[in-house]
Design a protein around this motif. Structure first.
Motif, PDB file in Angstrom:
ATOM      1  N   ARG A   7      68.557  63.107  24.605  1.00 33.66           N
ATOM      2  CA  ARG A   7      67.808  63.568  25.737  1.00 33.66           C
ATOM      3  C   ARG A   7      66.362  64.121  25.275  1.00 33.66           C
ATOM      4  N   MET A   8      66.348  64.588  24.344  1.00 39.01           N
ATOM      5  CA  MET A   8      65.168  65.044  23.694  1.00 39.01           C
ATOM      6  C   MET A   8      64.144  63.762  23.434  1.00 39.01           C
ATOM      7  N   ILE A   9      64.405  62.662  22.915  1.00 34.51           N
ATOM      8  CA  ILE A   9      63.805  61.804  22.792  1.00 34.51           C
ATOM      9  C   ILE A   9      63.480  60.892  24.236  1.00 34.51           C
ATOM     10  N   ALA A  10      64.044  61.123  25.077  1.00 35.82           N
ATOM     11  CA  ALA A  10      63.728  60.390  26.432  1.00 35.82           C
ATOM     12  C   ALA A  10      62.842  61.400  27.019  1.00 35.82           C
ATOM     13  N   ARG A  11      63.074  62.754  26.931  1.00 42.92           N
ATOM     14  CA  ARG A  11      62.091  63.507  27.493  1.00 42.92           C
ATOM     15  C   ARG A  11      60.756  63.308  26.685  1.00 42.92           C
ATOM     16  N   ALA A  12      60.610  63.207  25.507  1.00 48.30           N
ATOM     17  CA  ALA A  12      59.328  62.952  24.732  1.00 48.30           C
ATOM     18  C   ALA A  12      58.734  61.886  25.180  1.00 48.30           C
ATOM     19  N   ALA A  13      59.495  60.731  25.478  1.00 47.55           N
ATOM     20  CA  ALA A  13      58.708  59.644  25.995  1.00 47.55           C
ATOM     21  C   ALA A  13      57.906  59.679  27.074  1.00 47.55           C
ATOM     22  N   ARG A  14      58.198  60.702  27.943  1.00 47.86           N
ATOM     23  CA  ARG A  14      57.504  60.982  29.055  1.00 47.86           C
ATOM     24  C   ARG A  14      56.149  61.692  28.699  1.00 47.86           C
ATOM     25  N   GLU A  15      55.848  61.702  27.498  1.00 42.76           N
ATOM     26  CA  GLU A  15      54.596  62.563  26.815  1.00 42.76           C
ATOM     27  C   GLU A  15      53.525  61.489  26.873  1.00 42.76           C
ATOM     28  N   ILE A  16      54.066  60.158  26.891  1.00 43.43           N
ATOM     29  CA  ILE A  16      53.161  59.026  26.681  1.00 43.43           C
ATOM     30  C   ILE A  16      52.819  58.626  27.917  1.00 43.43           C
ATOM     31  N   THR A  17      51.254  58.358  28.327  1.00 48.69           N
ATOM     32  CA  THR A  17      50.863  57.907  29.559  1.00 48.69           C
ATOM     33  C   THR A  17      50.291  56.652  29.445  1.00 48.69           C
ATOM     34  N   PRO A  18      50.085  56.090  30.791  1.00 45.41           N
ATOM     35  CA  PRO A  18      49.272  54.434  30.590  1.00 45.41           C
ATOM     36  C   PRO A  18      47.990  54.769  29.544  1.00 45.41           C
ATOM     37  N   GLY A  19      47.839  53.636  29.006  1.00 45.42           N
ATOM     38  CA  GLY A  19      46.694  53.589  28.360  1.00 45.42           C
ATOM     39  C   GLY A  19      46.400  54.104  26.803  1.00 45.42           C
ATOM     40  N   MET A  20      47.343  54.955  26.652  1.00 43.79           N
ATOM     41  CA  MET A  20      47.296  55.580  25.397  1.00 43.79           C
ATOM     42  C   MET A  20      47.202  54.716  24.040  1.00 43.79           C
ATOM     43  N   VAL A  21      46.510  55.157  23.055  1.00 43.82           N
ATOM     44  CA  VAL A  21      46.986  54.611  21.636  1.00 43.82           C
ATOM     45  C   VAL A  21      47.854  55.674  20.911  1.00 43.82           C
ATOM     46  N   VAL A  22      48.878  55.172  20.357  1.00 43.99           N
ATOM     47  CA  VAL A  22      49.994  56.216  20.069  1.00 43.99           C
ATOM     48  C   VAL A  22      50.446  55.673  18.656  1.00 43.99           C
ATOM     49  N   ASN A  23      50.794  56.984  17.826  1.00 37.39           N
ATOM     50  CA  ASN A  23      51.473  56.698  16.515  1.00 37.39           C
ATOM     51  C   ASN A  23      52.685  57.253  16.478  1.00 37.39           C
ATOM     52  N   LEU A  24      53.815  56.749  16.363  1.00 45.71           N
ATOM     53  CA  LEU A  24      55.085  57.373  16.290  1.00 45.71           C
ATOM     54  C   LEU A  24      55.587  57.372  14.726  1.00 45.71           C
ATOM     55  N   GLY A  25      55.881  58.743  14.287  1.00 47.88           N
ATOM     56  CA  GLY A  25      56.193  59.107  12.984  1.00 47.88           C
ATOM     57  C   GLY A  25      57.648  58.527  12.451  1.00 47.88           C
ATOM     58  N   ILE A  26      57.667  58.453  11.130  1.00 48.20           N
ATOM     59  CA  ILE A  26      58.953  57.835  10.654  1.00 48.20           C
ATOM     60  C   ILE A  26      60.103  59.051  11.141  1.00 48.20           C
ATOM     61  N   GLY A  27      61.337  58.181  11.464  1.00 42.74           N
ATOM     62  CA  GLY A  27      62.385  59.298  11.952  1.00 42.74           C
ATOM     63  C   GLY A  27      62.615  59.185  13.441  1.00 42.74           C
ATOM     64  N   PRO A  29      60.784  60.382  15.945  1.00 35.99           N
ATOM     65  CA  PRO A  29      59.781  59.602  17.158  1.00 35.99           C
ATOM     66  C   PRO A  29      59.815  58.297  17.092  1.00 35.99           C
ATOM     67  N   THR A  30      60.035  57.568  15.916  1.00 35.39           N
ATOM     68  CA  THR A  30      60.252  55.945  15.963  1.00 35.39           C
ATOM     69  C   THR A  30      61.060  55.594  17.348  1.00 35.39           C
ATOM     70  N   GLN A  31      62.168  56.303  17.485  1.00 32.23           N
ATOM     71  CA  GLN A  31      63.028  56.008  18.418  1.00 32.23           C
ATOM     72  C   GLN A  31      62.722  56.208  19.919  1.00 32.23           C
ATOM     73  N   VAL A  32      61.484  57.100  19.920  1.00 35.59           N
ATOM     74  CA  VAL A  32      60.821  57.288  21.568  1.00 35.59           C
ATOM     75  C   VAL A  32      60.399  55.972  22.010  1.00 35.59           C
ATOM     76  N   VAL A  33      60.288  54.901  21.360  1.00 36.38           N
ATOM     77  CA  VAL A  33      59.670  53.552  21.863  1.00 36.38           C
ATOM     78  C   VAL A  33      61.026  52.939  22.933  1.00 36.38           C
ATOM     79  N   ASN A  34      61.965  53.036  22.231  1.00 39.73           N
ATOM     80  CA  ASN A  34      63.107  52.678  23.029  1.00 39.73           C
ATOM     81  C   ASN A  34      63.489  53.263  24.549  1.00 39.73           C
ATOM     82  N   HIS A  35      62.713  54.346  24.876  1.00 42.35           N
ATOM     83  CA  HIS A  35      62.656  54.903  26.384  1.00 42.35           C
ATOM     84  C   HIS A  35      61.422  54.438  26.941  1.00 42.35           C
ATOM     85  N   LEU A  36      60.655  53.785  26.550  1.00 47.49           N
ATOM     86  CA  LEU A  36      59.563  53.071  27.332  1.00 47.49           C
ATOM     87  C   LEU A  36      59.816  51.976  28.064  1.00 47.49           C
ATOM     88  N   PRO A  37      59.675  51.684  29.325  1.00 47.84           N
ATOM     89  CA  PRO A  37      59.728  50.617  30.129  1.00 47.84           C
ATOM     90  C   PRO A  37      58.973  49.365  29.257  1.00 47.84           C
TER      91      PRO A  37
END
Lengths: 223, 230
Positions: A7-27, A29-37
């Motif tokens: 649920r933490m990872i899913a909540r963090a995914a909402r921090e990413i807004t359209p149009g951003m350039v994003v780097n997801l660190g190792i560990g 954070p990498t899993q945040v991408v699984n919660h993006l449409p």
């Protein structure tokens, strides 16, 4: 993985807004991408020389020449680009990253981050972490609220060697969302079922509460 | 006019490496790591080497063979997280390790290749990465002096090359290779495909052959180049 972490990872995914350039660190954070449409408009960057990271591939699908900085086999998307390591960090240092999500051993109430070295125990080297922490336009941390022994990871000051000073804006944990402000840690949201008092108890520095009602967060798939 | 032919046998190029040399080695993980040139350096045996490489690969792969054979006295790198053997050598004092922020290592090498003495950056100020570095003030802000890095030899992995030494890379196998290919007195490139002059289109060249001294085609790719099964 515990559902609180998910649920933490899913909540963090909402921090990413359209149009951003994003780097997801190792560990984590990498899993945040699984919660993006799937069609979410975002450009993911990885330090080893790529923008436009596509889904992770299994070894039998993988291209031997195509990994992310954590060593996972990844894919391209239409519009991906490859470049050398100097160009990759030119993007980082010149402020092209809107957001980076990093792991942490400790975060201080003034936003100092320690995530690369535990003297005598863990010293694999700093990699690209210093530049991400110091130069991304917004730095957020994903971490368990306490370490395995139950000690707070959010502290008045860091005791471990720093990655960068005063860099963290927001912290997502398995208990809460906490902002780093000039007044110190401010509780923003709690995970459903966890009280503000419980979060404060697990935090190693004063935790300010908002004047308004405290929202709770849950996983919200598909936005 | 005709451009010179720099194609060579790997063993004869690697034979130029002397004990005590500084050797840059391209690669980030498996992609771009010149596994065959590294194996030739193990066979050659020159020791007391300073290796400059982003990471130490994984146990039993890439430059771990040079660590296993005891040929490395010093490692200038950014991250050893996937090689427990390298970390153990460091912790027991059998190799000296200098950690750099990853992009700063890239810039120090780029400066070395560009004939520049140092670069200035605020990366690492306030952390132990700044310890011992000269500080200068630029536009009112402190910057660390990050000295240029050059090497005696650079070992490079290319996807395609021509016999003049023009090189092209693929995907994330690029990483440190084009930077290191400019920053050594003797640059040795292995390539998966070696083309005649004109075989690599001028617009497709990533590293101009002027920087490259020797280029060798790989007869076959060893298992170390393959996808790592984790």
């Amino acid at each position: 993985m515990s559902s609180a972490k998910e649920r933490m990872i899913a909540r963090a995914a909402r921090e990413i807004t359209p149009g951003m350039v994003v780097n997801l660190g190792i560990g984590l954070p990498t899993q945040v991408v699984n919660h993006l449409p799937r069609d979410f408009p975002v450009c993911l960057h990885t330090e080893n020389g790529m923008t436009g990271i596509g889904p992770t591939l299994t070894p039998d699908q993988a291209d031997r020449n195509l990994i992310d900085a954590g060593g996972s086999y990844v894919s391209t998307v239409p519009g991906s680009a490859f470049f050398d390591s100097a160009t990759s960090f030119a993007m980082v240092r010149s402020g092209r990253l809107d957001l980076t999500m990093l792991g942490a051993f400790e975060v201080s109430a003034s936003g100092d981050l320690a995530n690369w070295k535990i003297p005598g125990k863990f010293s694999p080297g700093v990699g690209g972490g210093v530049e991400l922490a110091q130069k991304a336009r917004r730095v957020v941390v994903l971490t368990t609220h306490t370490d395995r022994a139950g000690n707070p990871k959010l502290k008045e000051t860091c005791s471990l060697p720093l990655t960068a000073r005063a860099c963290v804006a927001r912290i997502f944990t398995d208990m809460a969302v906490i902002d780093v402000t000039p007044r110190g840690f401010v509780l923003v949201e709690t995970l459903g079922g966890i009280s503000a008092a419980e979060v404060a108890e697990a935090t190693g520095a004063p935790l300010l509460l908002p004047d308004t009602d405290l929202p709770e967060f849950e996983a919200r798939h598909g936005r | 006019m005709r451009l010179p032919d720099k194609s060579c046998k790997i063993a004869s190029a690697i034979a130029k490496i002397k004990p005590g040399d500084r050797v840059m080695i391209g690669g980030f993980g498996v992609p771009g790591t010149p596994m065959t040139l590294i194996q030739a350096l193990v066979d050659h045996g020159a020791d007391n080497l300073t290796i400059i490489k982003n990471d130490a690969n994984e146990p039993g792969m890439g430059i771990d063979h040079l660590l296993q054979s005891g040929q490395v006295s010093r490692l200038i790198t950014t991250h050893l997280g996937l090689n427990t053997h390298a970390i153990s050598l460091m912790n027991t004092g059998q190799i000296e390790v200098e950690f750099n922020a990853q992009g700063i290592l890239a810039e120090r090498i780029r400066a070395g290749g560009a004939g520049i003495g140092a670069v200035l950056s605020d990366i690492g100020i306030g952390t132990e990465l700044a310890v011992g570095k000269q500080v200068v003030e630029i536009a009112g802000k402190p910057h660390l002096v990050e000295t240029a890095l050059r090497a005696d030899v650079a070992l490079i992995h290319a996807d395609r090359a021509d016999i003049f030494g023009n090189l092209a890379y693929v995907a994330t196998a690029q990483n440190f290779n084009p930077l290191m290919a400019m920053a050594a007195d003797c640059v040795i490139a292995e390539t998966e495909t070696l083309l005649p002059l004109g075989g690599l289109a001028a617009n497709a060249v990533h590293t101009a052959g002027v920087f490259v001294d020797h280029v060798a085609e790989l007869a076959e790719l060893s298992k170390e180049y393959a996808v790592v099964q984790r």
